[in-house]
Design a protein around this motif. Structure first.
Motif, PDB file in Angstrom:
ATOM      1  N   HIS A  41       0.830  -1.203   0.000  1.00  0.00           N
ATOM      2  CA  HIS A  41       0.000   0.000   0.000  1.00  0.00           C
ATOM      3  C   HIS A  41       0.867   1.256   0.000  1.00  0.00           C
ATOM      4  O   HIS A  41       0.550   2.241  -0.677  1.00  0.00           O
ATOM      5  CB  HIS A  41      -0.940  -0.002   1.204  1.00  0.00           C
ATOM      6  N   VAL A  44       2.338   1.727  -3.518  1.00  0.00           N
ATOM      7  CA  VAL A  44       1.326   2.272  -4.440  1.00  0.00           C
ATOM      8  C   VAL A  44       1.120   3.755  -4.175  1.00  0.00           C
ATOM      9  O   VAL A  44       1.050   4.562  -5.114  1.00  0.00           O
ATOM     10  CB  VAL A  44      -0.001   1.492  -4.303  1.00  0.00           C
ATOM     11  N   ARG A  45       1.054   4.150  -2.910  1.00  0.00           N
ATOM     12  CA  ARG A  45       0.850   5.554  -2.568  1.00  0.00           C
ATOM     13  C   ARG A  45       2.008   6.404  -3.085  1.00  0.00           C
ATOM     14  O   ARG A  45       1.799   7.443  -3.720  1.00  0.00           O
ATOM     15  CB  ARG A  45       0.723   5.719  -1.050  1.00  0.00           C
ATOM     16  N   THR A  47       4.122   5.703  -5.497  1.00  0.00           N
ATOM     17  CA  THR A  47       4.128   5.683  -6.960  1.00  0.00           C
ATOM     18  C   THR A  47       3.087   6.637  -7.527  1.00  0.00           C
ATOM     19  O   THR A  47       3.361   7.377  -8.472  1.00  0.00           O
ATOM     20  CB  THR A  47       3.883   4.256  -7.469  1.00  0.00           C
ATOM     21  N   HIS A  48       1.888   6.643  -6.936  1.00  0.00           N
ATOM     22  CA  HIS A  48       0.844   7.550  -7.429  1.00  0.00           C
ATOM     23  C   HIS A  48       1.230   9.009  -7.200  1.00  0.00           C
ATOM     24  O   HIS A  48       1.005   9.851  -8.075  1.00  0.00           O
ATOM     25  CB  HIS A  48      -0.486   7.243  -6.744  1.00  0.00           C
ATOM     26  N   GLU A  49       1.813   9.311  -6.044  1.00  0.00           N
ATOM     27  CA  GLU A  49       2.256  10.690  -5.791  1.00  0.00           C
ATOM     28  C   GLU A  49       3.320  11.106  -6.787  1.00  0.00           C
ATOM     29  O   GLU A  49       3.291  12.219  -7.320  1.00  0.00           O
ATOM     30  CB  GLU A  49       2.795  10.811  -4.370  1.00  0.00           C
ATOM     31  N   HIS A  50       4.260  10.214  -7.049  1.00  0.00           N
ATOM     32  CA  HIS A  50       5.331  10.525  -8.004  1.00  0.00           C
ATOM     33  C   HIS A  50       4.755  10.752  -9.403  1.00  0.00           C
ATOM     34  O   HIS A  50       5.130  11.703 -10.096  1.00  0.00           O
ATOM     35  CB  HIS A  50       6.356   9.396  -8.026  1.00  0.00           C
ATOM     36  N   ALA A  51       3.833   9.870  -9.812  1.00  0.00           N
ATOM     37  CA  ALA A  51       3.244  10.003 -11.143  1.00  0.00           C
ATOM     38  C   ALA A  51       2.443  11.298 -11.249  1.00  0.00           C
ATOM     39  O   ALA A  51       2.474  11.973 -12.279  1.00  0.00           O
ATOM     40  CB  ALA A  51       2.342   8.804 -11.434  1.00  0.00           C
ATOM     41  N   ARG A  52       1.754  11.659 -10.180  1.00  0.00           N
ATOM     42  CA  ARG A  52       0.968  12.896 -10.191  1.00  0.00           C
ATOM     43  C   ARG A  52       1.901  14.105 -10.314  1.00  0.00           C
ATOM     44  O   ARG A  52       1.660  15.004 -11.120  1.00  0.00           O
ATOM     45  CB  ARG A  52       0.130  12.977  -8.915  1.00  0.00           C
ATOM     46  N   ARG A  53       3.004  14.128  -9.552  1.00  0.00           N
ATOM     47  CA  ARG A  53       3.968  15.238  -9.645  1.00  0.00           C
ATOM     48  C   ARG A  53       4.640  15.259 -11.009  1.00  0.00           C
ATOM     49  O   ARG A  53       4.841  16.305 -11.600  1.00  0.00           O
ATOM     50  CB  ARG A  53       5.019  15.120  -8.543  1.00  0.00           C
TER      51      ARG A  53
END
Length: 66
Positions: A41, A44-45, A47-53
């Motif tokens: 978890h 995933v969190r 990775t999503h933050e990195h992808a969003r930035r």
């Protein structure tokens, strides 16, 4: 264990052994899940933050120059 007059040796022991094996397998699977779930978890969190930035920075860079 030989039951009197039935001639079946070890039936109760075998069934008990299978029950214990199944119970241990379930506990091992549950323990593995409960141990690994927080790790995945968090991955995933992050990775999503990195992808969003990263996506936001790509949008800024792709803006046309005035």
């Amino acid at each position: 264990m030989l039951l009197a007059g039935h001639g079946r040796a070890g039936t109760n022991t075998e069934e008990g052994r299978i029950s214990v094996d199944v119970a241990l397998g379930i506990m091992a699977a549950l323990g593995t899940y409960l141990t690994a779930a927080p790790f995945w978890h968090e991955i995933v969190r992050i990775t999503h933050e990195h992808a969003r930035r990263r996506g936001a920075s790509l949008l800024v860079r792709s803006a046309p120059y005035d």
